[in-house]
Design a protein around this motif. Sequence first.
Motif, PDB file in Angstrom:
ATOM      1  N   LYS A  69       0.834  -1.213   0.000  1.00  0.00           N
ATOM      2  CA  LYS A  69       0.000   0.000   0.000  1.00  0.00           C
ATOM      3  C   LYS A  69       0.870   1.265   0.000  1.00  0.00           C
ATOM      4  N   LYS A  70       1.990   1.198   0.683  1.00  0.00           N
ATOM      5  CA  LYS A  70       2.883   2.361   0.721  1.00  0.00           C
ATOM      6  C   LYS A  70       3.495   2.615  -0.652  1.00  0.00           C
ATOM      7  N   GLU A  71       3.937   1.550  -1.324  1.00  0.00           N
ATOM      8  CA  GLU A  71       4.599   1.683  -2.619  1.00  0.00           C
ATOM      9  C   GLU A  71       3.610   1.915  -3.760  1.00  0.00           C
ATOM     10  N   PHE A  72       2.421   1.333  -3.641  1.00  0.00           N
ATOM     11  CA  PHE A  72       1.443   1.383  -4.733  1.00  0.00           C
ATOM     12  C   PHE A  72       0.060   1.731  -4.171  1.00  0.00           C
ATOM     13  N   PRO A  73      -0.112   2.968  -3.700  1.00  0.00           N
ATOM     14  CA  PRO A  73      -1.350   3.339  -3.004  1.00  0.00           C
ATOM     15  C   PRO A  73      -2.603   3.264  -3.872  1.00  0.00           C
ATOM     16  N   GLU A  74      -2.456   3.299  -5.195  1.00  0.00           N
ATOM     17  CA  GLU A  74      -3.631   3.250  -6.070  1.00  0.00           C
ATOM     18  C   GLU A  74      -4.110   1.818  -6.320  1.00  0.00           C
ATOM     19  N   THR A  75      -3.300   0.841  -5.976  1.00  0.00           N
ATOM     20  CA  THR A  75      -3.656  -0.555  -6.221  1.00  0.00           C
ATOM     21  C   THR A  75      -4.546  -1.083  -5.106  1.00  0.00           C
ATOM     22  N   LEU A  76      -5.619  -1.747  -5.473  1.00  0.00           N
ATOM     23  CA  LEU A  76      -6.516  -2.345  -4.490  1.00  0.00           C
ATOM     24  C   LEU A  76      -5.928  -3.657  -3.984  1.00  0.00           C
ATOM     25  N   ILE A  77      -6.067  -3.888  -2.697  1.00  0.00           N
ATOM     26  CA  ILE A  77      -5.592  -5.139  -2.106  1.00  0.00           C
ATOM     27  C   ILE A  77      -6.773  -5.901  -1.526  1.00  0.00           C
ATOM     28  N   SER A  78      -6.928  -7.127  -1.977  1.00  0.00           N
ATOM     29  CA  SER A  78      -7.919  -8.017  -1.365  1.00  0.00           C
ATOM     30  C   SER A  78      -7.167  -9.029  -0.504  1.00  0.00           C
ATOM     31  N   LEU A  79      -7.764  -9.388   0.603  1.00  0.00           N
ATOM     32  CA  LEU A  79      -7.151 -10.334   1.530  1.00  0.00           C
ATOM     33  C   LEU A  79      -7.941 -11.625   1.516  1.00  0.00           C
ATOM     34  N   ASP A  80      -7.265 -12.702   1.139  1.00  0.00           N
ATOM     35  CA  ASP A  80      -7.872 -14.014   1.015  1.00  0.00           C
ATOM     36  C   ASP A  80      -7.755 -14.726   2.361  1.00  0.00           C
ATOM     37  N   THR A  81      -8.840 -14.696   3.137  1.00  0.00           N
ATOM     38  CA  THR A  81      -8.842 -15.339   4.453  1.00  0.00           C
ATOM     39  C   THR A  81     -10.263 -15.702   4.839  1.00  0.00           C
ATOM     40  N   PHE A  82     -10.378 -16.670   5.747  1.00  0.00           N
ATOM     41  CA  PHE A  82     -11.708 -16.988   6.290  1.00  0.00           C
ATOM     42  C   PHE A  82     -11.756 -16.751   7.804  1.00  0.00           C
ATOM     43  N   TYR A  83     -10.769 -16.015   8.318  1.00  0.00           N
ATOM     44  CA  TYR A  83     -10.696 -15.714   9.750  1.00  0.00           C
ATOM     45  C   TYR A  83     -11.069 -14.267  10.039  1.00  0.00           C
ATOM     46  N   SER A  84     -11.937 -14.060  11.035  1.00  0.00           N
ATOM     47  CA  SER A  84     -12.305 -12.702  11.436  1.00  0.00           C
ATOM     48  C   SER A  84     -11.102 -11.945  11.992  1.00  0.00           C
ATOM     49  N   GLU A  85     -10.252 -12.634  12.737  1.00  0.00           N
ATOM     50  CA  GLU A  85      -9.078 -11.987  13.330  1.00  0.00           C
ATOM     51  C   GLU A  85      -8.128 -11.480  12.250  1.00  0.00           C
ATOM     52  N   VAL A  86      -8.000 -12.228  11.165  1.00  0.00           N
ATOM     53  CA  VAL A  86      -7.120 -11.826  10.073  1.00  0.00           C
ATOM     54  C   VAL A  86      -7.734 -10.656   9.306  1.00  0.00           C
ATOM     55  N   VAL A  87      -9.059 -10.650   9.174  1.00  0.00           N
ATOM     56  CA  VAL A  87      -9.727  -9.514   8.542  1.00  0.00           C
ATOM     57  C   VAL A  87      -9.459  -8.239   9.343  1.00  0.00           C
ATOM     58  N   LYS A  88      -9.560  -8.317  10.656  1.00  0.00           N
ATOM     59  CA  LYS A  88      -9.279  -7.140  11.500  1.00  0.00           C
ATOM     60  C   LYS A  88      -7.842  -6.662  11.288  1.00  0.00           C
ATOM     61  N   PHE A  89      -6.914  -7.594  11.287  1.00  0.00           N
ATOM     62  CA  PHE A  89      -5.509  -7.253  11.054  1.00  0.00           C
ATOM     63  C   PHE A  89      -5.337  -6.608   9.679  1.00  0.00           C
ATOM     64  N   GLY A  90      -5.921  -7.221   8.658  1.00  0.00           N
ATOM     65  CA  GLY A  90      -5.799  -6.699   7.304  1.00  0.00           C
ATOM     66  C   GLY A  90      -6.405  -5.316   7.158  1.00  0.00           C
ATOM     67  N   PHE A  91      -7.515  -5.095   7.822  1.00  0.00           N
ATOM     68  CA  PHE A  91      -8.170  -3.781   7.783  1.00  0.00           C
ATOM     69  C   PHE A  91      -7.246  -2.708   8.362  1.00  0.00           C
ATOM     70  N   ASP A  92      -6.605  -3.038   9.473  1.00  0.00           N
ATOM     71  CA  ASP A  92      -5.668  -2.091  10.085  1.00  0.00           C
ATOM     72  C   ASP A  92      -4.451  -1.834   9.193  1.00  0.00           C
ATOM     73  N   GLU A  93      -4.080  -2.830   8.392  1.00  0.00           N
ATOM     74  CA  GLU A  93      -2.928  -2.700   7.497  1.00  0.00           C
ATOM     75  C   GLU A  93      -3.284  -2.000   6.184  1.00  0.00           C
TER      76      GLU A  93
END
Length: 252
Positions: A69-93
Amino acid sequence: MGILNLTPDSFSDGGKFNDEKAALLQAEKMIKEGADFIDIGAQSTRPNAEFLSAKEEILRIGKTISLIKKEFPETLISLDTFYSEVVKFGFDEGIDVVNDISGGDFDENLLKTVAETKLPYILMHSNSSYEKMHEKIQYEDIIMSLNFEFPKKINELRKLGINDVIVDPGFGFGKTIENQYQMIDEVEHIGFGEFPLLIGISRKSFIYKPLGKLPTEINEETQSLHRKVLEKGAKILRVHDVAEARNLVGEL
């Protein structure tokens, strides 16, 4: 959507990008080749893959999301996970989309967490548990089955406040070769055409096994199928070979 596997055991590129520097370089390569999304996954979902906990997924992801996100702020990132805890982490990142193979069935808190983040959600069709996700089911009519299951799940999502939904029919998950070619032939009917459709057939066994080829040897066949689904209305291609898919999109 370029696939970035942070895994040592993915079926076609395991171990290549499972450190932050290598992952960033691969993301840069895919973005230069024309990827609009980078789909980051820390857990392989191939048959007989190592099962990771949420904590292990987070450790494996590390700072990869924030670095991209820092290097390529215009690129969308999707996070492939089925864990709520990982979604929370990814959201913060800084992730932009949640890509869940489980339809919310592997973690009872997943959908509630997605709703709290207000992120778009990719709803994939699969079997009801991690242990059973690759068990082949004999569908009499796979399109009818998908169109029975998707509205029920989408109604559940809407009740939680998740309204920005992308539908993924789940190629490679509990479906026969015949089922998957029917899905391609009738892709315009999946979800009654009401939601953006993501197609993930890149390096899938229903293509390469009948041909007696390796996952990395079916690019020509895959692009032919990509052309077919795009002409029938698919909106997102989830791919390993970004440049080839981008060239195809440019031709249409």
